[in-house]
Design a protein around this motif. Sequence first.
Motif, PDB file in Angstrom:
ATOM      1  N   VAL A   1     126.758  61.460  53.730  1.00  0.00           N
ATOM      2  CA  VAL A   1     125.565  60.605  53.691  1.00  0.00           C
ATOM      3  C   VAL A   1     125.397  59.939  55.067  1.00  0.00           C
ATOM      4  O   VAL A   1     126.371  59.512  55.692  1.00  0.00           O
ATOM      5  CB  VAL A   1     125.694  59.525  52.596  1.00  0.00           C
ATOM      6  N   LEU A   2     124.116  59.856  55.520  1.00  0.00           N
ATOM      7  CA  LEU A   2     123.860  59.233  56.823  1.00  0.00           C
ATOM      8  C   LEU A   2     124.246  57.748  56.772  1.00  0.00           C
ATOM      9  O   LEU A   2     123.816  57.009  55.883  1.00  0.00           O
ATOM     10  CB  LEU A   2     122.390  59.372  57.202  1.00  0.00           C
TER      11      LEU A   2
ATOM     12  N   ALA B   1     118.540  51.873  65.154  1.00  0.00           N
ATOM     13  CA  ALA B   1     117.442  52.871  65.103  1.00  0.00           C
ATOM     14  C   ALA B   1     116.948  53.009  63.675  1.00  0.00           C
ATOM     15  O   ALA B   1     117.167  54.029  63.020  1.00  0.00           O
ATOM     16  CB  ALA B   1     117.910  54.224  65.652  1.00  0.00           C
ATOM     17  N   PRO B   2     116.328  52.005  63.152  1.00  0.00           N
ATOM     18  CA  PRO B   2     115.882  52.087  61.743  1.00  0.00           C
ATOM     19  C   PRO B   2     114.823  53.165  61.526  1.00  0.00           C
ATOM     20  O   PRO B   2     114.793  53.824  60.489  1.00  0.00           O
ATOM     21  CB  PRO B   2     115.337  50.694  61.479  1.00  0.00           C
TER      22      PRO B   2
ATOM     23  N   GLN C   1     116.545  56.584  61.429  1.00  0.00           N
ATOM     24  CA  GLN C   1     117.290  56.761  60.188  1.00  0.00           C
ATOM     25  C   GLN C   1     116.354  57.008  59.020  1.00  0.00           C
ATOM     26  O   GLN C   1     116.603  57.848  58.167  1.00  0.00           O
ATOM     27  CB  GLN C   1     118.161  55.542  59.932  1.00  0.00           C
ATOM     28  N   GLY C   2     115.253  56.325  58.990  1.00  0.00           N
ATOM     29  CA  GLY C   2     114.284  56.553  57.907  1.00  0.00           C
ATOM     30  C   GLY C   2     113.714  57.953  57.947  1.00  0.00           C
ATOM     31  O   GLY C   2     113.508  58.590  56.918  1.00  0.00           O
ATOM     32  N   ARG C   3     113.424  58.403  59.193  1.00  0.00           N
ATOM     33  CA  ARG C   3     112.902  59.760  59.331  1.00  0.00           C
ATOM     34  C   ARG C   3     113.940  60.793  58.843  1.00  0.00           C
ATOM     35  O   ARG C   3     113.604  61.764  58.164  1.00  0.00           O
ATOM     36  CB  ARG C   3     112.517  60.018  60.771  1.00  0.00           C
TER      37      ARG C   3
END
Length: 768
Positions: free
Chosen positions: A727-728, A734-735, A738-740
């Motif tokens: 899991v990431l 870098a929100p 991470q969302g991408r």
Amino acid sequence: MRALLILVALAIPGLASAQTARVKAGDHPGFTRLVVDLPARADWQLGRTPGGYELRLEGGAVPYDLTKVFRVITKDRLASVWADPETGNLQIGVACACHAVPFAFRPDIIVIDLRDGPPEAGSPFELGLDGRSQPALTAQVVPPLRPRPAPDRPDPPGDGAILPATIRPAPRQATPDENAAAEAGMAPAPFPPGMVPQVQNSTPAVPFGLSREQTPTPGVQGMRLELLQELGRAATAGVIDVDDPSFPADQPGSLMIGPDTEATAHMAIEGIPGIEAAPVNTGDPALTPDGGACLPESDLDIAAWGDDRAFVVQMTEARANLVGEFDRPDPEALARLVRLNLFFGFGAEARNVLASFGTDFPEAPLWTAMAHILDDQAAPSGSPFAGQIDCTGSVALWATLAEPILKPGQGPDAKSVALAFSSLPLHLRRHLGAPLAEKMLSIGDISTAQMIRDAIWRAPGAAGPAAEILEAQLDRERGNLQDAAKTLGTLHKAGGPTAPLALIDLVDTQLEMGQSVDKATIVELGAHLHENQGTELQAPLVRAEMLALASTGDFDAAFSRIPRADAADVEGLWAMLAGKGQDSALLTHAVLPQDSPVPPLDNALRKSIADRLLGLGFADEALRWLPDATDASTAESLARAELRRGDARTALRGIAGLDGPEINRLRAEALEKLGDQAAAARAFAAAGDPQAEAAALWRAQDWAASAALGSDAVRAALQQLSPDRPVLPPDGNAPLAQGRALLEESARTRDAILSLLDATPAPEQPQP
């Protein structure tokens, strides 16, 4: 010119051979057969001579090739054969108390049988060609040649000729006739009557042996020494006596062997324990497999019970003087009438004669059995032909005809059957040929059936409808179904007594070709059935009509014929229903009421019907048809039916201990229903189905094993959803990145799930 002469010279030997009548002979139990192969068809006559018989050809004499006559036979019956230099007639010297029975095997082949015993009364062949009667052939001993005496025997007086030895029989008790002759002062016969045939010999006597002035060749001297050594061994063993005191040493001159020569014995054949002296060609007695005696040939010589004269003439003679003095039936005349009726194929008439006069004949059971056979009926149980089918000779033919049905492995001696059939009169060959050939075909003996066919067709004249039906049956056995159908169709349209038989065989041929029988033929079958109610043709016609209706798909009408059909024929109808019957017809006739028993059919046929019902979803009905499990195939069908009924445990018990792809697949399905997905996966693996194994492992939640065996879609989905997938980690710096990344991972998971759903077939919806 020279070339022409050479061609003519080369052609002359072949021409001479083509115009020569070849004569051959063979010994058989009870008779010797002489075969005269003529170069062309010719009329002929056979008559008696003082020493035998004389064959005269009406179209003129031909040269005879006699080189092969005595190649394989003795001279016990046939003593000599020669062509008369004046008339060209074939002279047959007979050395037995026997009689001749001639017949035309073919227009250009004459067969003359020299049969033991006296001839039939009134036989035309016992008269000379000029119509005069001849004395009967009697029997006496003919002295044979003996080697010269031992060197130490005193020289005979006279010119030094060697006196031959003659053989005398072993000592025996005098018969009452001989005692009476001795009391009357008559000299007894030197040999028992009937022991050795009397030969009518008109040739001058000839000396036997070599005189002392003659010098033997080395070969003759060696043979003489070998013979003396063998005689010495026999004398030492006590089998023969070579020094009889009755040796006529005081008789001067050379002993001559002629018709008036007294037979004086100098060699006696005695017996020792365990050894019985007999001729080398003495055959063993004919026995059945259980040790019983085979019927003698003389009792079945039906060809000798009649002749070529008109039926009215022979029957009038046979019916004359049936009743003698005091209105008592004459047994000999009655027996002659019975045999004549059998000769002409009148079985019922022969039985009527036996029943009407009430005379007890030892041959009555045999004649009765033959009469039933001639009337196309099975011989009565316990007939003389029972247990005789393994014998040789004519009895093999009649025992085969006496059997209602031949079973595989029950085949008779085919050579005996063919030879005996060929010896029958032509009208009996045409009458008995078809049923006999049908029996041989039923056990797969096509070659003998072909020989039976040939024995009918090679005779002059039309072979007849029965022979043509036999020809069609042979075509069917060879696979020439089109030719058979064409022949049978022509015979049926021609009408006559054989028309129903031809129509039955035509229907069988069309069914074998996979064709549907047309409606016109079915109508004709019904008409023939109406005409033959209560006859032997009723059952075959019912079977043909029933199967013809089934071939058109009208199984309702076909099954309505079952009450009138034989059980064996009903099985054929069920086989057609199981093979190509419509589903509706199968459900109508194979889904039985609860109180109806399952028809007694072959296990393989019952399984075939059950498998079709099971395929249509009728598990309970299929279980009624399935026999007890005797093999893996039946056990599989039983387990499949139980599984369809939802009883997985009974299905597993039914296939316990069995192996195979389908068995293992059934075992896996049963284990799935019981919830043991891991065991089901192992069973699918044993069945060789990796996809089903992967699905079972999926249901067992063994993701790694399932991914290794599954399809690409399954493998992708499992890899994407695996709990071991990293899991990431959260990244506060870098929100957005991470969302991408989470969105991309979610998209990949969604695509894997959608691919898996697309690759998975939808479950079958239960039928209402």
